[in-house]
Design an enzyme around this catalytic site. Structure first.
Site, PDB file in Angstrom:
ATOM      1  N   SER A 103      -2.594 -13.207   0.406  1.00 35.52           N
ATOM      2  CA  SER A 103      -1.177 -13.523   0.318  1.00 35.52           C
ATOM      3  C   SER A 103      -0.808 -14.158  -1.023  1.00 35.52           C
ATOM      4  CB  SER A 103      -0.796 -14.433   1.499  1.00 35.52           C
ATOM      5  OG  SER A 103       0.588 -14.629   1.584  1.00 35.52           O
ATOM      6  N   ASP A 244       1.234 -10.126  -1.077  1.00 36.61           N
ATOM      7  CA  ASP A 244       1.182  -9.060  -0.070  1.00 36.61           C
ATOM      8  C   ASP A 244       2.570  -8.706   0.453  1.00 36.61           C
ATOM      9  OD1 ASP A 244       1.519 -11.413   1.397  1.00 36.61           O
ATOM     10  OD2 ASP A 244       0.317 -10.707   3.081  1.00 36.61           O
ATOM     11  N   ASP A 246       4.894 -10.155   2.143  1.00 31.81           N
ATOM     12  CA  ASP A 246       5.441 -10.524   3.455  1.00 31.81           C
ATOM     13  C   ASP A 246       6.362 -11.733   3.350  1.00 31.81           C
ATOM     14  OD1 ASP A 246       3.550 -12.502   3.040  1.00 31.81           O
ATOM     15  OD2 ASP A 246       2.588 -12.295   5.005  1.00 31.81           O
TER      16      ASP A 246
END
Length: 447
Positions: A103, A244, A246
């Protein structure tokens, strides 16, 4: 069951150090394969996506070996955002989805996240079962039942096409100049493609990954880069994604940043007005600002708080039938569209608000005045328990007494890094600084 491998967002650590080694990835793959392949049927499949970290190659190969050794057929997606893995797990009728990413962490870290066949992250109980299998003897498949591996060439394209369908009215971005900072991460191709195909003039930033520069001085954790690009190019707004994709931070035309709380406030108000906010509530974590709670209260809406971690937000949303939630850090979960946080689709919802209202981004990024909040991190060595120190507990108790009725205090261990996070809110900025700095000093002395 006590878990040692899994944190709040899968398994994470420094690449080539426990638990992010090729050996452990192989065992995790084999254990996940054994967990999901509970019969002799040979049609089970798993999709694997990754971000742009150099170690992704190593972990992808190791996971593939472990999964195929227990009879799973592996579909390799290549670099795609985390939400694309959730989407494609369901779309491709897979039994399991895996995202290789750490992440927002630096490039030397990596992680492994698991998704069930419904596209949602696995529960704590499922992760505990997989961890128990890792610790035991993992039965391999018979030679005739070893799985196959296949690369899916159009995985990114499938996600791009889906993401566009979440924007109401194609072509409405015509005339808008949009900076998108992809953090040299998983969305470095997908995000600019979606925005361009919807009609925007796109100024891409952080789209030259080399395996070592993901999140480095760019993306949602370093918004100054996107802000500079917005001002330099005279853009109407900017999206800053993490490695990533998100999570997202949104910037207005002046470079001012709106965090997840402000984005959620905007969406909650708009969705409530349109009669589409289920349950009359927004789900967020204990980290979300008190100002957000007051904003919702003023509109007859509720704020449901959970532990930190988008997985816990999603769990509460599913339990209560809510369709909007997220984190201050920029995870925006909209279960009408995705099974996990999706920075790009959240950005499209903000752009839709701009297009529909005709208002500039600066009129939308400030939905409420946040209560002064301070967050500081203290790093500690593995194996230490600084919060258990007598002096630390004494300082925390004193801080709670001083803040009683005037603010709130939250102290917790990070679930992804060896950090103690100290957060407090109070209208009195002087008191706020004294409280946080005092606790940080005590924890640092004990670490």
């Amino acid at each position: 069951m006590t878990r040692k491998l899994f944190g709040t967002d899968g398994v994470r650590g420094t690449a080539n150090s426990w638990p992010m080694t090729a050996e452990m990835a192989l065992r995790l793959g084999a254990a996940a394969g054994r967990y999901f392949r509970r019969d002799s049927h040979n049609g089970h499949r798993v999709v694997i996506g990754k971000d742009t970290r150099l170690s992704g190659y190593m972990l992808e190969n190791a996971l593939t070996a472990g999964l195929t050794s227990t009879g799973m057929n592996v579909l390799l997606l290549g670099p795609v955002p985390t939400p694309a893995v959730g989407f494609l797990t369901r779309s491709m009728r897979a039994d399991l989805g895996i995202m290789i990413s750490a992440s927002h962490n630096p490039a030397e870290d990596n992680g492994i996240k698991f998704f069930g066949p419904d596209g949602f992250k696995l529960s704590d109980e499922a992760e505990a079962e997989i961890e128990a299998i890792v610790a035991g003897d993992i039965a391999p498949a018979k030679p005739g039942n070893i799985g196959r591996a296949k690369r899916i060439d159009d995985a990114r394209g499938r996600y791009v096409e889906y993401a566009k369908t979440t924007f109401p009215g194609r072509g409405q971005l015509s005339g808008l100049r949009v900076v998108v900072d992809c953090a040299n991460g998983a969305a470095y191709k997908a995000a600019p493609e979606v925005l361009w195909e919807l009609g925007a003039t796109v100024i891409p930033v952080g789209v030259m990954p080399n395996g070592k520069n993901i999140n480095h001085n760019c993306g949602s954790t370093h918004t100054a880069t996107a802000a500079e690009a917005v001002v330099a190019h005279g853009a109407d707004m900017g999206l800053a994604l993490d490695g990533d994709a998100d999570r997202v931070m949104i910037l207005d035309e002046t470079g001012q940043v709106a965090d997840g709380d402000q984005i959620m406030a905007l969406l909650a108000a708009r969705w409530a007005a349109a009669g589409r906010l289920r349950g009359g509530a927004l789900v967020a974590t204990v980290m979300s600002n008190l100002g957000l709670e007051r904003f919702l209260d003023g509109r007859g809406l509720r704020l449901e708080r959970t532990n930190v971690g988008d997985r816990y937000v999603v769990e509460r949303m599913r339990e209560g039938g809510f369709n909007l939630g997220g984190e201050q850090s920029g995870h925006i979960v909209m279960t009408d569209y995705a099974t996990t946080g999706d920075g790009l689709i959240a950005g499209l919802q903000f752009l839709a608000a701009m297009a529909e209202t005709g208002q500039p981004a600066s009129a939308l990024v400030r939905q409420f005045d946040p209560v002064p909040q301070m967050l500081k991190n203290v790093r500690y060595q593995a194996g230490q328990e600084p919060l258990a120190a007598e002096n630390v507990q004494k300082v925390i108790l004193d801080a709670e007494t001083r803040l009683h009725g005037r603010g709130r205090l939250l102290i917790r261990k990070s679930g992804t890094e060896p950090l103690i996070r100290v957060m407090a809110e109070a209208e009195d900025a002087g008191l706020l600084a004294e409280v946080v700095d005092g606790i940080v000093a005590a924890v640092a002395a004990a670490a």
